[in-house]
Design an enzyme around this catalytic site. Structure first.
Site, PDB file in Angstrom:
ATOM      1  N   TYR A   1       1.925   1.374  -9.633  1.00  0.00           N
ATOM      2  CA  TYR A   1       0.801   0.143  -8.906  1.00  0.00           C
ATOM      3  C   TYR A   1      -0.103  -0.032  -9.329  1.00  0.00           C
ATOM      4  O   TYR A   1      -0.680   1.027 -10.296  1.00  0.00           O
ATOM      5  CB  TYR A   1       1.067   1.102  -7.144  1.00  0.00           C
ATOM      6  CG  TYR A   1      -0.553   1.013  -6.429  1.00  0.00           C
ATOM      7  CD1 TYR A   1      -0.128  -0.231  -5.738  1.00  0.00           C
ATOM      8  CD2 TYR A   1      -1.183   0.865  -7.263  1.00  0.00           C
ATOM      9  CE1 TYR A   1      -1.221  -0.551  -4.888  1.00  0.00           C
ATOM     10  CE2 TYR A   1      -2.258   0.819  -5.899  1.00  0.00           C
ATOM     11  CZ  TYR A   1      -2.446  -0.483  -4.825  1.00  0.00           C
ATOM     12  OH  TYR A   1      -3.015  -0.542  -4.062  1.00  0.00           O
TER      13      TYR A   1
ATOM     14  N   TRP B   1      -9.478   5.491   5.131  1.00  0.00           N
ATOM     15  CA  TRP B   1      -8.936   5.153   6.483  1.00  0.00           C
ATOM     16  C   TRP B   1      -8.040   4.748   7.367  1.00  0.00           C
ATOM     17  O   TRP B   1      -8.062   4.836   8.147  1.00  0.00           O
ATOM     18  CB  TRP B   1     -10.554   4.336   6.716  1.00  0.00           C
ATOM     19  CG  TRP B   1     -10.200   3.338   6.723  1.00  0.00           C
ATOM     20  CD1 TRP B   1      -9.983   2.608   5.325  1.00  0.00           C
ATOM     21  CD2 TRP B   1     -11.376   1.905   7.887  1.00  0.00           C
ATOM     22  NE1 TRP B   1     -10.608   1.177   5.332  1.00  0.00           N
ATOM     23  CE2 TRP B   1     -11.302   0.861   6.594  1.00  0.00           C
ATOM     24  CE3 TRP B   1     -11.961   2.030   8.465  1.00  0.00           C
ATOM     25  CZ2 TRP B   1     -11.600  -0.248   6.612  1.00  0.00           C
ATOM     26  CZ3 TRP B   1     -13.279   0.476   8.062  1.00  0.00           C
ATOM     27  CH2 TRP B   1     -12.343  -0.565   7.858  1.00  0.00           C
TER      28      TRP B   1
ATOM     29  N   ASP C   1     -13.900  -5.365   2.135  1.00  0.00           N
ATOM     30  CA  ASP C   1     -13.574  -6.092   0.918  1.00  0.00           C
ATOM     31  C   ASP C   1     -13.661  -7.049  -0.502  1.00  0.00           C
ATOM     32  O   ASP C   1     -15.289  -7.298  -0.301  1.00  0.00           O
ATOM     33  CB  ASP C   1     -11.996  -6.119   0.176  1.00  0.00           C
ATOM     34  CG  ASP C   1     -11.119  -4.806   0.306  1.00  0.00           C
ATOM     35  OD1 ASP C   1     -11.397  -3.877   0.952  1.00  0.00           O
ATOM     36  OD2 ASP C   1     -10.538  -5.008  -0.117  1.00  0.00           O
TER      37      ASP C   1
ATOM     38  N   GLN D   1       2.583  -3.192   8.831  1.00  0.00           N
ATOM     39  CA  GLN D   1       1.204  -2.086   8.427  1.00  0.00           C
ATOM     40  C   GLN D   1       1.160  -1.203   9.683  1.00  0.00           C
ATOM     41  O   GLN D   1       1.421  -1.565  10.754  1.00  0.00           O
ATOM     42  CB  GLN D   1       0.376  -3.673   9.193  1.00  0.00           C
ATOM     43  CG  GLN D   1      -1.233  -2.731   7.940  1.00  0.00           C
ATOM     44  CD  GLN D   1      -1.028  -2.157   6.157  1.00  0.00           C
ATOM     45  OE1 GLN D   1      -0.087  -3.467   5.658  1.00  0.00           O
ATOM     46  NE2 GLN D   1      -2.472  -1.902   5.864  1.00  0.00           N
TER      47      GLN D   1
ATOM     48  N   TRP E   1      -4.705   5.602   1.922  1.00  0.00           N
ATOM     49  CA  TRP E   1      -5.795   5.793   2.215  1.00  0.00           C
ATOM     50  C   TRP E   1      -6.605   5.960   3.265  1.00  0.00           C
ATOM     51  O   TRP E   1      -6.014   6.398   4.280  1.00  0.00           O
ATOM     52  CB  TRP E   1      -5.468   3.904   2.336  1.00  0.00           C
ATOM     53  CG  TRP E   1      -5.481   3.274   1.406  1.00  0.00           C
ATOM     54  CD1 TRP E   1      -6.707   2.408   0.464  1.00  0.00           C
ATOM     55  CD2 TRP E   1      -4.607   2.320  -0.286  1.00  0.00           C
ATOM     56  NE1 TRP E   1      -6.141   1.592  -0.506  1.00  0.00           N
ATOM     57  CE2 TRP E   1      -4.842   1.963  -1.037  1.00  0.00           C
ATOM     58  CE3 TRP E   1      -3.455   2.871  -0.111  1.00  0.00           C
ATOM     59  CZ2 TRP E   1      -4.539   1.407  -2.279  1.00  0.00           C
ATOM     60  CZ3 TRP E   1      -2.959   2.565  -1.041  1.00  0.00           C
ATOM     61  CH2 TRP E   1      -3.138   1.573  -1.855  1.00  0.00           C
TER      62      TRP E   1
ATOM     63  N   TYR F   1       0.719  -1.317   0.172  1.00  0.00           N
ATOM     64  CA  TYR F   1       0.209   0.102  -0.396  1.00  0.00           C
ATOM     65  C   TYR F   1       0.755   1.097   0.373  1.00  0.00           C
ATOM     66  O   TYR F   1       1.396   2.522   0.858  1.00  0.00           O
ATOM     67  CB  TYR F   1      -0.959   0.239   0.876  1.00  0.00           C
ATOM     68  CG  TYR F   1      -1.919  -1.012   1.365  1.00  0.00           C
ATOM     69  CD1 TYR F   1      -3.051  -1.148   0.322  1.00  0.00           C
ATOM     70  CD2 TYR F   1      -1.393  -2.281   2.340  1.00  0.00           C
ATOM     71  CE1 TYR F   1      -3.630  -2.840   0.405  1.00  0.00           C
ATOM     72  CE2 TYR F   1      -2.567  -3.262   2.397  1.00  0.00           C
ATOM     73  CZ  TYR F   1      -3.301  -3.263   1.584  1.00  0.00           C
ATOM     74  OH  TYR F   1      -3.814  -4.555   1.607  1.00  0.00           O
TER      75      TYR F   1
ATOM     76  N   GLU G   1      -0.884  -6.922   9.472  1.00  0.00           N
ATOM     77  CA  GLU G   1      -2.294  -6.467   8.934  1.00  0.00           C
ATOM     78  C   GLU G   1      -3.384  -7.311   9.344  1.00  0.00           C
ATOM     79  O   GLU G   1      -4.700  -6.767   9.837  1.00  0.00           O
ATOM     80  CB  GLU G   1      -2.863  -6.414   6.798  1.00  0.00           C
ATOM     81  CG  GLU G   1      -3.863  -5.797   6.749  1.00  0.00           C
ATOM     82  CD  GLU G   1      -3.523  -5.733   5.233  1.00  0.00           C
ATOM     83  OE1 GLU G   1      -4.246  -5.262   4.622  1.00  0.00           O
ATOM     84  OE2 GLU G   1      -2.804  -6.962   3.898  1.00  0.00           O
TER      85      GLU G   1
ATOM     86  N   GLY H   1     -15.625  -0.565   1.761  1.00  0.00           N
ATOM     87  CA  GLY H   1     -14.829  -1.089   3.389  1.00  0.00           C
ATOM     88  C   GLY H   1     -14.541  -2.536   3.873  1.00  0.00           C
ATOM     89  O   GLY H   1     -13.027  -2.535   3.610  1.00  0.00           O
TER      90      GLY H   1
ATOM     91  N   ARG I   1      -6.137 -13.093  -0.042  1.00  0.00           N
ATOM     92  CA  ARG I   1      -6.093 -12.176  -0.578  1.00  0.00           C
ATOM     93  C   ARG I   1      -7.934 -12.700  -1.503  1.00  0.00           C
ATOM     94  O   ARG I   1      -8.151 -13.866  -2.285  1.00  0.00           O
ATOM     95  CB  ARG I   1      -5.244 -11.408  -1.706  1.00  0.00           C
ATOM     96  CG  ARG I   1      -3.701 -11.026  -1.245  1.00  0.00           C
ATOM     97  CD  ARG I   1      -3.728 -10.031   0.395  1.00  0.00           C
ATOM     98  NE  ARG I   1      -4.155  -8.850  -0.818  1.00  0.00           N
ATOM     99  CZ  ARG I   1      -4.437  -7.493  -0.937  1.00  0.00           C
ATOM    100  NH1 ARG I   1      -4.877  -7.803   1.008  1.00  0.00           N
ATOM    101  NH2 ARG I   1      -4.985  -6.508  -0.889  1.00  0.00           N
TER     102      ARG I   1
END
Length: 429
Positions: free
Chosen positions: A70, A24, A158, A411, A22, A18, A396, A156, A191
């Site tokens: 990315y 939030w 995923d 993370q 982002w 990431y 994460e 929200g 994922r």
């Protein structure tokens, strides 16, 4: 960790997976930084809101032009080329994420020594927060139900099973070949699947075709969900925004407007309670039916300000019961993302079972707000035990039975909530 992920004025959520800002994530990062560097915490949010759209929406990604490789990147979203409401620069996505930002600003003011020194900066940020909340209350809930509508799983959680039925109804058209960034860095079984990702991309294509226009989207878009987690966060954030409005001396009419949003949304989330499941449920606008799936999102009722004590007790019983933090065999008694006995439960698959420290923080913070000190302390201690192991690496999310770190390591928002738990132990214990 937060220092290592600092890229100058803002913090990327993770070193590689990431690399942009982002929405939030930025709010959670600010909550953690509030205790060690409140100036930098506020800068996180100032940078994010510098990319706010003209209609008040806060995009879920603000792209760093120094990271060109990315995918999906700015060209995929084409926000500025598609909508006159989007900023010309920096490039952004066209989606949103849950509105944690006012909560973060108030956390900064609560934690700061001499919060008045931030008065001028918060006074500049306040109108942007107000516009963001007004966008959500009016454009994402035009019916006035009190529940926020989301247009995409990326708004929200995923690949949560909450979205399965709506995604299965999609007729996916032709997509150009693509190579995912996420599965080149993280094991694919941690994922979303390829089939899920195809649907995510198709939904973005439909939103792009609609010019990211809310009216057009709500007329024809196939994925419209009244999201109880986003809505409960909004209700809580309105409570924080009321305090910020008082801090900056906002007009009484604005304070009344914010209070009305809080009351309407709190009542709507409370009405979504399902007694049998012991959770609040999302509502599928297209099928006109509640989504009876058991996930941690249903526990977000605990975020609702001044929740009825009986309802709070019911949510606590579910949160610490055999489907969530009380599930048998857990490495640590922390809340799962999907109920253990749900047929969709997968212990390694992103939002379909693993435990997420940020979600546990939300539930802990909700418990604290409800005055439920004992269960709040229990949840905080369990999460710190999970995160304090050297092997945890501020992951994460985690495999709940082994404690194995999953997803992206290092993370930022995981480190941030750990900081907040450590800094506020006296308050919660």
């Amino acid at each position: 960790m937060l220092s290592r992920n600092n890229v100058g004025g803002w913090t990327k959520p993770a070193p590689r997976l990431y690399p942009h800002q982002w929405s939030w994530d930025a709010a959670f990062i600010a909550i953690g930084l509030a205790h060690v560097d409140p100036d930098r915490a506020l800068r996180e949010l100032e940078h994010l809101f510098s990319a706010q759209w003209r209609d008040g929406r806060v995009p879920h990604i603000v792209f760093d032009p120094r990271v060109p490789d990315y995918w999906p990147g700015p060209d995929f979203w084409s926000s500025a080329a598609t909508s006159e409401l989007a900023p010309r620069a920096p490039a952004t996505s066209g989606l949103i994420q849950p509105p944690m930002h006012a909560i973060a600003v108030w956390r900064i003011l609560e934690s700061a020594v001499g919060p008045e020194r931030f008065h001028a900066r918060v006074a500049q940020l306040y109108p942007k927060l107000l516009a963001w909340h007004r966008y959500l209350a009016q454009r994402r809930d035009p019916e006035g139900t009190g529940l926020i509508t989301v247009y995409h799983p990326w708004e929200g959680t995923d690949n949560t099973p909450r979205w399965d039925a709506a995604l299965l109804r999609l007729q996916v058209g032709e997509l150009p070949p693509y190579t995912r960034t996420d599965t080149s860095l993280v094991d694919a079984d941690e994922r979303p699947s390829r089939a899920e990702y195809d649907r995510y991309l198709w939904l973005v294509a439909l939103l792009r075709e609609a010019g990211y226009d809310d009216d057009a989207i709500q007329r024809a878009h196939p994925f419209l969900i009244k999201d109880v987690q986003c809505s409960a966060i909004f209700a809580a954030a309105c409570g924080s925004l009321e305090r910020i409005a008082e801090f900056v001396g906002a007009p009484a009419v604005e304070r009344a407007e914010i209070a009305a949003w809080r009351e309407r949304t709190a009542a709507a989330v409370t009405r979504a309670w399902d007694e049998e499941l012991g959770l609040v449920l999302d509502f599928d606008v297209r099928t006109r039916a509640p989504i009876r799936v058991s996930t941690s999102a249903g526990l977000s009722v605990l975020l609702v300000p001044r929740l009825d004590p009986d309802l709070a007790a019911g949510a606590v019983a579910t949160a610490f019961g055999p489907d969530f933090a009380g599930a048998p065999g857990l490495a640590f008694p922390v809340t799962l993302s999907t109920a253990l006995r749900s047929p969709e439960f997968r212990p390694r698959a992103y939002w379909r079972g693993p435990t997420w420290p940020v979600v546990n923080w939300l539930l802990w913070w909700g418990l604290v707000q409800q005055g439920l000190a004992e269960p709040a302390a229990e949840l905080r201690r369990a999460n710190l035990a999970l995160l304090s192991r050297p092997a945890a690496r501020f992951a994460e999310y985690f495999e709940p039975f082994t404690g194995e770190p999953l997803g992206s390591l290092d993370q930022s928002w995981t480190a941030a909530v750990a900081l907040d738990w450590l800094a506020t132990h006296a308050e919660s214990d």
